[in-house]
Motif scaffolding. Structure first.
Motif, PDB file in Angstrom:
ATOM      1  N   GLN A  11       0.825  -1.205   0.000  1.00  0.00           N
ATOM      2  CA  GLN A  11       0.000   0.000   0.000  1.00  0.00           C
ATOM      3  C   GLN A  11       0.861   1.256   0.000  1.00  0.00           C
ATOM      4  OE1 GLN A  11      -2.279  -0.890   3.486  1.00  0.00           O
ATOM      5  NE2 GLN A  11      -3.913  -1.927   2.364  1.00  0.00           N
ATOM      6  N   LEU A  56      -9.185   7.535   1.420  1.00  0.00           N
ATOM      7  CA  LEU A  56      -8.944   6.254   2.057  1.00  0.00           C
ATOM      8  C   LEU A  56      -9.066   6.329   3.573  1.00  0.00           C
ATOM      9  CD1 LEU A  56      -5.945   4.929  -0.047  1.00  0.00           C
ATOM     10  CD2 LEU A  56      -8.380   4.538  -0.376  1.00  0.00           C
ATOM     11  N   SER A  91     -11.668   2.351   3.966  1.00  0.00           N
ATOM     12  CA  SER A  91     -11.823   1.625   2.708  1.00  0.00           C
ATOM     13  C   SER A  91     -11.500   0.157   2.917  1.00  0.00           C
ATOM     14  CB  SER A  91     -10.906   2.214   1.618  1.00  0.00           C
ATOM     15  OG  SER A  91      -9.561   2.004   1.963  1.00  0.00           O
ATOM     16  N   TYR A 134     -10.393  -3.167   0.355  1.00  0.00           N
ATOM     17  CA  TYR A 134     -10.120  -3.623  -0.991  1.00  0.00           C
ATOM     18  C   TYR A 134      -9.312  -4.903  -0.954  1.00  0.00           C
ATOM     19  CZ  TYR A 134      -5.633  -1.231  -0.228  1.00  0.00           C
ATOM     20  OH  TYR A 134      -4.428  -0.826   0.271  1.00  0.00           O
ATOM     21  N   PRO A 135      -9.440  -5.762  -1.962  1.00  0.00           N
ATOM     22  CA  PRO A 135     -10.328  -5.575  -3.109  1.00  0.00           C
ATOM     23  C   PRO A 135     -11.789  -5.813  -2.732  1.00  0.00           C
ATOM     24  CG  PRO A 135      -9.262  -7.711  -3.241  1.00  0.00           C
ATOM     25  CD  PRO A 135      -8.657  -7.020  -2.060  1.00  0.00           C
ATOM     26  N   ASN A 136     -12.669  -5.148  -3.388  1.00  0.00           N
ATOM     27  CA  ASN A 136     -14.099  -5.305  -3.195  1.00  0.00           C
ATOM     28  C   ASN A 136     -14.792  -4.990  -4.514  1.00  0.00           C
ATOM     29  OD1 ASN A 136     -16.615  -5.652  -2.052  1.00  0.00           O
ATOM     30  ND2 ASN A 136     -16.658  -3.637  -1.063  1.00  0.00           N
ATOM     31  N   PHE A 165     -14.227  -9.376  -3.973  1.00  0.00           N
ATOM     32  CA  PHE A 165     -13.050 -10.170  -3.688  1.00  0.00           C
ATOM     33  C   PHE A 165     -13.309 -11.632  -4.028  1.00  0.00           C
ATOM     34  CE2 PHE A 165     -15.705 -10.335   0.053  1.00  0.00           C
ATOM     35  CZ  PHE A 165     -15.567 -11.627   0.540  1.00  0.00           C
ATOM     36  N   ASP A 195      -8.174 -13.857  -2.202  1.00  0.00           N
ATOM     37  CA  ASP A 195      -7.810 -12.508  -1.769  1.00  0.00           C
ATOM     38  C   ASP A 195      -7.748 -12.385  -0.255  1.00  0.00           C
ATOM     39  OD1 ASP A 195      -7.597 -11.359  -4.303  1.00  0.00           O
ATOM     40  OD2 ASP A 195      -9.765 -11.051  -4.420  1.00  0.00           O
ATOM     41  N   LEU A 229      -8.543  -9.362   2.318  1.00  0.00           N
ATOM     42  CA  LEU A 229      -9.132  -8.030   2.400  1.00  0.00           C
ATOM     43  C   LEU A 229      -8.228  -7.110   3.215  1.00  0.00           C
ATOM     44  CD1 LEU A 229     -12.860  -8.993   3.105  1.00  0.00           C
ATOM     45  CD2 LEU A 229     -11.899  -8.159   0.971  1.00  0.00           C
ATOM     46  N   GLN A 230      -7.852  -5.990   2.621  1.00  0.00           N
ATOM     47  CA  GLN A 230      -7.018  -4.990   3.288  1.00  0.00           C
ATOM     48  C   GLN A 230      -7.906  -3.810   3.666  1.00  0.00           C
ATOM     49  OE1 GLN A 230      -3.985  -5.651   4.008  1.00  0.00           O
ATOM     50  NE2 GLN A 230      -3.472  -7.344   2.644  1.00  0.00           N
ATOM     51  N   SER A 282      -6.353  -6.698   8.198  1.00  0.00           N
ATOM     52  CA  SER A 282      -6.540  -7.536   7.015  1.00  0.00           C
ATOM     53  C   SER A 282      -7.292  -8.801   7.408  1.00  0.00           C
ATOM     54  CB  SER A 282      -5.193  -7.888   6.371  1.00  0.00           C
ATOM     55  OG  SER A 282      -4.428  -8.689   7.237  1.00  0.00           O
ATOM     56  N   VAL A 304     -19.500  -6.056   1.478  1.00  0.00           N
ATOM     57  CA  VAL A 304     -18.447  -6.595   0.615  1.00  0.00           C
ATOM     58  C   VAL A 304     -19.045  -7.730  -0.205  1.00  0.00           C
ATOM     59  CG1 VAL A 304     -16.505  -5.928   2.070  1.00  0.00           C
ATOM     60  CG2 VAL A 304     -17.655  -8.096   2.496  1.00  0.00           C
TER      61      VAL A 304
END
Length: 545
Positions: free
Chosen positions: A425, A462, A465, A467-469, A471, A475, A477-478, A514, A542
């Motif tokens: 990131q 941000l 947030s 992402y990814p979304n 997913f 993946d 999720l962050q 995450s 999500v």
């Protein structure tokens, strides 16, 4: 007469044969790869046996698992090589290999061992033998050169262009961050006044010289000193580095007097060393294209990020959660023209050079990579960059070697400001902050990065947030939640639309937020992700694809 001529020819042939035989008997360096790590006493659930607490913490904060690649090589394999007559100089966790010193004539028995997969390259890695000491004179290294004319006061230009003045004004000067520098030597770094605070404050955490196999890195080339001064000097009205309050690991992986493939192996070993210390950022103002033996040369077609040893090493380093910053190269306008390895790695920031007017330096290497990716990633001042030299003076130098540490210092302070970020990131946000992020090209990349703009992105778009979304099962999720203090624990709960709790986790202060979807075995559809911290709460939908 003919008889005498024949005798002379025979004697010459005997001399040639004797020379070749003597050469074959000389020890050379070879990189032997092992087939596996079967039987190793090390385990992924006991990383404290081979990684520092800081290195383990860096992974945990970013949700990065300890894998088999992190495990040291099997000690039994090393003993087997030694019993077969090899001098094992170093071992590599990530490559699962040993750098051995052995005569060519004694190489075959090593290759015949059942656990040896083969050579990383079929040629000796050190074609030219260099003495242990390269001398104490200032030399020029491949990606930068220092001019003799001293400069006074203009260091502000190279910092304000990146918004470092704003970064410092907000109190982010690298405190608590650890930076590793891989370079050709740090001549007299322990003596020069502009780095005195590093030693007074005991912020040089560790040093090692992989070429000379010793801890002293202060007696060889001055190139690393130049780089370190750009990042860490502290001289009022003359030179400040972007990360002048950070701590440093100084590693000599480059031999400036020659160019041999073993230096790529040293780079790999240096990156592993940096990882094990828990370094957050690596700066490498080095690159590899051609070698003393033309048979070892890379080609532009090799610039895929996956072919050269040093580029693979850079990618592995980034995958452990370090931000890796590397100079793009000084081949612009030459026959080569393009970036050098490891600047082709997709997982690192490769830095080109501009002058104070913002024009691309004529020597700055360009992209794309052989597989069509944009490189360099970013640019910074690399023409008349203010830096320090071994005699204690502040002067100027040219090269992407000197634009790279500016961005590495920026990355250090930015990550300090936003510690919940992952390394990937940080890289992405610095790219997004670039002066031409909306139109990147293969000369300037995404342009000149900016602390101010990157921070605005973080605190604005941000602030919260995920992402990814959408997913997938593969993946992780962050999650970014910048409204919450870094000192506050965060609870994360994932539910289906009926309210059934599928998983609930608590993240301690400073941990990156995450969530891995793989073990949850989720069906495709919508879910609710709820974050709680004190009296604050956020919920977002999500979509699992």
């Amino acid at each position: 007469m003919a008889k005498n001529n024949w005798l002379i020819i025979c004697l010459l042939l005997i001399g040639v044969w004797s020379a070749e035989s003597a050469w074959a008997q000389r020890p050379g360096l070879y990189l032997l790869r092992f087939r596996d790590k079967t039987g190793t006493p090390f385990r992924t659930d006991q990383p404290e046996r081979f990684l520092s607490a800081r290195a383990i913490s860096r992974r945990q904060r970013q949700g990065i698992a300890i894998t088999e690649r992190d495990l040291p090589v099997n000690p039994a394999y090393v003993r087997g090589l030694q019993q077969a007559g090899a001098n094992v100089v170093y071992t590599s966790r990530w490559l699962n290999a040993a750098l051995v010193e052995v005569a060519t004539t004694r190489l075959a028995p090593l290759l015949a061992l059942p656990y040896v997969a083969g050579l990383e390259t079929n040629r000796v890695l050190n074609n030219v033998r260099i003495g242990a000491e390269a001398g104490t004179q200032q030399t020029t290294s491949k990606f930068g050169q220092t001019d003799a004319i001293p400069a006074y006061g203009p260091a502000a230009a190279q910092l304000t262009a990146l918004g470092v003045d704003q970064m410092h004004a907000q109190g982010f000067r690298g405190e608590g961050m650890l930076v590793a520098i891989l370079d050709a030597g740090f001549l007299k770094a322990d003596k020069v006044p502009f780095l005195q605070s590093l030693f007074t404050d005991k912020r040089i955490i560790s040093t090692y010289d992989f070429a000379d196999r010793e801890a002293d890195v202060y007696d060889d080339d001055s190139h690393g000193l130049n780089v370190l001064s750009i990042m860490a000097a502290d001289v009022p009205n003359q030179l400040y580095g972007p990360a002048y309050k950070a701590s440093y690991v100084l590693l000599r992986t480059e031999v400036a007097a020659s160019e041999n493939p073993v230096e790529e192996a040293y780079w790999l070993l240096g990156a592993e060393y940096a990882d094990s210390t828990g370094a957050d950022v690596i700066n490498s103002s080095l690159g590899y294209t051609t070698f003393d033996n033309p048979a070892d040369n890379h080609t532009v077609a090799d610039l895929t990020g996956t072919k050269t040893l040093v580029s693979r090493a850079a990618t592995w380093a980034a995958e452990t959660g370090m931000v890796v910053v590397n100079s793009a190269g000084n081949e612009g306008g030459s026959i080569w023209n393009y970036i050098a390895a490891p600047a082709d790695s997709p997982a690192i920031l490769s830095i080109g050079a501009i002058d104070q007017a913002g024009a691309l330096a004529r020597f700055s290497s360009i992209g794309p990579t052989a597989d069509g990716r944009i490189k360099p990633d970013l640019v910074a001042l690399g023409v008349s960059t203010v830096l320090g030299v071994p005699n204690g003076a502040i002067t100027r130098g040219n090269g992407t070697s000197f634009s790279s540490p500016l961005v590495a210092g920026l990355a250090t302070g930015f990550w300090q400001a936003f510690p919940r970020l992952t390394a990937s990131q940080v890289r992405d946000l610095l790219r997004q902050s670039g002066s031409q992020a909306d139109r990147p090209d293969n000369q300037f990349g995404y342009g000149i990065p900016s602390f101010t703009k990157a921070a605005q992105i973080m605190t604005g778009q941000l602030a919260f947030s995920v992402y990814p979304n959408p997913f997938t099962s593969a993946d992780r999720l962050q999650i970014q939640w910048q409204e919450v203090s870094n000192n506050t624990p965060v609870d994360i709960r994932l539910t289906d639309l009926s309210g059934r709790v599928l998983t609930q986790q608590r993240f301690g202060p400073g941990q990156s937020l995450s969530l891995s979807s793989h073990p949850l075995n989720l069906q495709a559809g919508l879910y609710l992700l709820t974050l709680s911290a004190g009296n604050q709460q956020r919920t977002i939908r999500v979509l699992k694809q």
